[in-house]
Scaffold this active site. Structure first.
Site, PDB file in Angstrom:
ATOM      1  N   ALA A  66       0.865  -1.173   0.000  1.00  0.00           N
ATOM      2  CA  ALA A  66       0.000   0.000   0.000  1.00  0.00           C
ATOM      3  C   ALA A  66       0.906   1.229   0.000  1.00  0.00           C
ATOM      4  CB  ALA A  66      -0.889  -0.016   1.234  1.00  0.00           C
ATOM      5  N   GLY A 111       0.662  -5.051   0.790  1.00  0.00           N
ATOM      6  CA  GLY A 111      -0.541  -5.129  -0.036  1.00  0.00           C
ATOM      7  C   GLY A 111      -0.303  -5.832  -1.370  1.00  0.00           C
ATOM      8  N   GLU A 114      -0.575  -9.409  -0.616  1.00  0.00           N
ATOM      9  CA  GLU A 114      -2.004  -9.659  -0.369  1.00  0.00           C
ATOM     10  C   GLU A 114      -2.801  -9.707  -1.677  1.00  0.00           C
ATOM     11  OE1 GLU A 114      -1.929  -6.395   2.498  1.00  0.00           O
ATOM     12  OE2 GLU A 114      -2.854  -7.733   3.957  1.00  0.00           O
ATOM     13  N   GLU A 134       4.797  -5.009   7.030  1.00  0.00           N
ATOM     14  CA  GLU A 134       4.020  -3.980   7.748  1.00  0.00           C
ATOM     15  C   GLU A 134       4.526  -3.755   9.169  1.00  0.00           C
ATOM     16  OE1 GLU A 134       2.683  -6.368   5.859  1.00  0.00           O
ATOM     17  OE2 GLU A 134       0.989  -5.589   4.696  1.00  0.00           O
TER      18      GLU A 134
HETATM   19  N1  CO8 Z   1       4.564   3.170  -0.813  1.00  0.00           N
HETATM   20  C1  CO8 Z   1       4.925   4.341  -1.353  1.00  0.00           C
HETATM   21  N2  CO8 Z   1       6.074   4.494  -2.084  1.00  0.00           N
HETATM   22  C2  CO8 Z   1       6.843   3.416  -2.255  1.00  0.00           C
HETATM   23  C3  CO8 Z   1       6.513   2.152  -1.703  1.00  0.00           C
HETATM   24  C4  CO8 Z   1       5.294   2.060  -0.956  1.00  0.00           C
HETATM   25  N3  CO8 Z   1       4.880   0.900  -0.425  1.00  0.00           N
HETATM   26  N4  CO8 Z   1       7.491   1.283  -2.025  1.00  0.00           N
HETATM   27  C5  CO8 Z   1       8.381   1.943  -2.749  1.00  0.00           C
HETATM   28  N5  CO8 Z   1       8.005   3.243  -2.893  1.00  0.00           N
HETATM   29  C6  CO8 Z   1       8.711   4.309  -3.610  1.00  0.00           C
HETATM   30  C7  CO8 Z   1       9.909   4.818  -2.831  1.00  0.00           C
HETATM   31  O1  CO8 Z   1       9.515   5.748  -1.853  1.00  0.00           O
HETATM   32  C8  CO8 Z   1      10.740   5.403  -3.933  1.00  0.00           C
HETATM   33  O2  CO8 Z   1      10.215   6.672  -4.262  1.00  0.00           O
HETATM   34  P1  CO8 Z   1      11.202   7.899  -4.610  1.00  0.00           P
HETATM   35  O3  CO8 Z   1      11.954   7.439  -5.833  1.00  0.00           O
HETATM   36  O4  CO8 Z   1      10.274   9.020  -4.869  1.00  0.00           O
HETATM   37  O5  CO8 Z   1      12.090   8.072  -3.435  1.00  0.00           O
HETATM   38  C9  CO8 Z   1      10.485   4.485  -5.107  1.00  0.00           C
HETATM   39  O6  CO8 Z   1       9.270   3.802  -4.815  1.00  0.00           O
HETATM   40  C10 CO8 Z   1      11.565   3.439  -5.308  1.00  0.00           C
HETATM   41  O7  CO8 Z   1      11.727   2.755  -4.077  1.00  0.00           O
HETATM   42  P2  CO8 Z   1      13.151   2.562  -3.373  1.00  0.00           P
HETATM   43  O8  CO8 Z   1      14.077   3.678  -3.703  1.00  0.00           O
HETATM   44  O9  CO8 Z   1      12.901   2.275  -1.942  1.00  0.00           O
HETATM   45  O10 CO8 Z   1      13.650   1.252  -4.131  1.00  0.00           O
HETATM   46  P3  CO8 Z   1      14.668   0.164  -3.584  1.00  0.00           P
HETATM   47  O11 CO8 Z   1      15.006  -0.698  -4.751  1.00  0.00           O
HETATM   48  O12 CO8 Z   1      15.784   0.783  -2.835  1.00  0.00           O
HETATM   49  O13 CO8 Z   1      13.826  -0.697  -2.532  1.00  0.00           O
HETATM   50  C11 CO8 Z   1      11.894  -1.882  -1.748  1.00  0.00           C
HETATM   51  C12 CO8 Z   1      12.740  -1.466  -2.972  1.00  0.00           C
HETATM   52  C13 CO8 Z   1      12.684  -2.878  -0.895  1.00  0.00           C
HETATM   53  C14 CO8 Z   1      10.629  -2.569  -2.285  1.00  0.00           C
HETATM   54  C15 CO8 Z   1      11.523  -0.641  -0.903  1.00  0.00           C
HETATM   55  O14 CO8 Z   1      10.989   0.334  -1.771  1.00  0.00           O
HETATM   56  C16 CO8 Z   1      10.520  -0.889   0.177  1.00  0.00           C
HETATM   57  O15 CO8 Z   1      10.874  -1.438   1.215  1.00  0.00           O
HETATM   58  N6  CO8 Z   1       9.247  -0.474  -0.033  1.00  0.00           N
HETATM   59  C17 CO8 Z   1       8.216  -0.534   0.973  1.00  0.00           C
HETATM   60  C18 CO8 Z   1       7.762  -1.962   1.161  1.00  0.00           C
HETATM   61  C19 CO8 Z   1       6.711  -2.003   2.250  1.00  0.00           C
HETATM   62  O16 CO8 Z   1       6.949  -1.714   3.395  1.00  0.00           O
HETATM   63  N7  CO8 Z   1       5.483  -2.415   1.849  1.00  0.00           N
HETATM   64  C20 CO8 Z   1       4.382  -2.533   2.772  1.00  0.00           C
HETATM   65  C21 CO8 Z   1       3.601  -1.284   2.793  1.00  0.00           C
HETATM   66  S1  CO8 Z   1       2.315  -1.332   4.004  1.00  0.00           S
HETATM   67  C22 CO8 Z   1       1.109  -2.247   3.298  1.00  0.00           C
HETATM   68  O17 CO8 Z   1       1.211  -2.712   2.200  1.00  0.00           O
HETATM   69  C23 CO8 Z   1      -0.098  -2.463   4.124  1.00  0.00           C
HETATM   70  C24 CO8 Z   1      -1.274  -3.030   3.320  1.00  0.00           C
HETATM   71  C25 CO8 Z   1      -2.539  -2.933   4.122  1.00  0.00           C
HETATM   72  C26 CO8 Z   1      -2.968  -1.516   4.314  1.00  0.00           C
HETATM   73  C27 CO8 Z   1      -4.130  -1.419   5.216  1.00  0.00           C
HETATM   74  C28 CO8 Z   1      -4.700  -0.030   5.275  1.00  0.00           C
HETATM   75  C29 CO8 Z   1      -4.651   0.693   6.535  1.00  0.00           C
END
Ligand code: CO8
Length: 260
Positions: A66, A111, A114, A134
């Site tokens: 998400a 997400g 999921e 998460e």
């Molecule tokens: N949300 C928003 N932006 C994101 C997300 C995300 N989940 N993942 C990546 N991005 C963005 C980064 O911020 C970055 O943006 P920018 O270039 O503007 O800085 C761009 O995508 C590229 O990402 P990275 O530079 O981080 O790329 P890397 O190759 O270094 O890393 C990863 C890749 C490992 C995938 C890393 O991006 C990461 O850890 N992402 C987050 C993963 C995460 O924590 N996902 C879970 C999110 S919470 C969730 O899904 C809950 C679902 C249920 C919600 C319920 C509602 C309340």
């Protein structure tokens, strides 16, 4: 219909949805979930479509979760609404009469994992990564992950992923039965289409009946399941396709199903 965050294409009886926010690694914001909801509702009404492939645009991600930047400032009510929206969309996938194939081309986190779990069949690219990170953000999975992951890989494996927040690679995901098959990333769409085409050659009412029967097993005890199966099994005999399928076998030819 034009979408801001999805690419929707059709190939014969297959629909292909790509989540299209590659700069944010295809993170699911509210607008994307709403578009997905619309697209799935439309596809479900489309008699020409039998299978739907879901994948992520770009080389890196299926869906990296998400959208954290959108979620960061949510209050309790907004978070609940967002969670309910995600659950609504993913339940639509699970309960759809169409067969959904997740072509997991890269990160499937939070997400994203999921979303893949809500699909009926999961194909992963060799470098794909799965996880429920998460916990590292101070939340728990909210789009059905605690429920579906537990059903797919069992309680203790699910809890290990959910409590550590660790990612696993495609090979480990296959061992856990989280994915059906692993292929090279460049072959993933072709592989997903092959499976989709094979299924699309069968009878539409019968493939959706098979999905309904298997879904029932996840929620009900076996005794109820057997009765449910007997009912659904017998309804197959009210279709023209059952008659065609059996006649074709007896005539030594391929069945020509009319989806009736
Ligand atoms: N949300 C928003 N932006 C994101 C997300 C995300 N989940 N993942 C990546 N991005 C963005 C980064 O911020 C970055 O943006 P920018 O270039 O503007 O800085 C761009 O995508 C590229 O990402 P990275 O530079 O981080 O790329 P890397 O190759 O270094 O890393 C990863 C890749 C490992 C995938 C890393 O991006 C990461 O850890 N992402 C987050 C993963 C995460 O924590 N996902 C879970 C999110 S919470 C969730 O899904 C809950 C679902 C249920 C919600 C319920 C509602 C309340």
């Amino acid at each position: 219909m034009n979408y801001n965050n999805l690419i929707l294409n059709f190939e014969n009886e297959i629909a292909i949805i790509k989540i299209n926010r590659p700069k944010a690694l295809n993170a699911l914001n509210k607008e994307t979930l709403e578009e997905l909801d619309l697209a799935i509702t439309d596809l479900d009404k489309n008699d020409k479509i039998k299978t739907v492939i879901i994948s992520g645009e770009g080389k890196k991600a299926f869906v990296a979760g998400a959208d954290i930047s959108e979620m960061k400032s949510m209050n309790v009510k907004e978070a609940k609404d967002f969670s309910l929206l995600g659950n609504q969309v993913f339940n639509k996938i699970e309960n759809s009469t169409k067969i959904f194939i997740a072509a997991v081309n890269g990160y499937a986190l939070g997400g994203g994992c999921e979303l893949a779990l809500a699909c009926d069949i999961r194909i992963a690219a060799k470098g794909a990564k799965f996880g429920q990170p998460e916990i590292n953000l101070g939340i728990i999975p909210g789009f059905g992950g605690t429920q579906r992951l537990t059903k797919v890989i069992g309680k203790s494996q699910a809890l290990e992923l959910i409590l550590t927040g660790d990612n696993i690679d495609a090979e480990e995901a296959k061992i856990l039965k989280l994915v059906n098959q692993i292929v090279e990333v460049e072959d993933i769409m072709e592989k997903a289409k092959l499976i989709a085409e094979k299924i699309a050659k069968k009878s539409a009412p019968i493939i959706s009946t098979a999905k309904e029967a298997v879904n029932f097993a996840l929620e009900h005890p076996s005794a109820e399941g057997s009765k449910f199966e007997a009912n659904l099994f017998s309804t197959c005999f009210s279709t023209k396709d059952q008659k065609e399928g059996m006649q074709a076998f007896l005539n030594n030819r391929k069945a020509d199903f009319k989806n009736e």
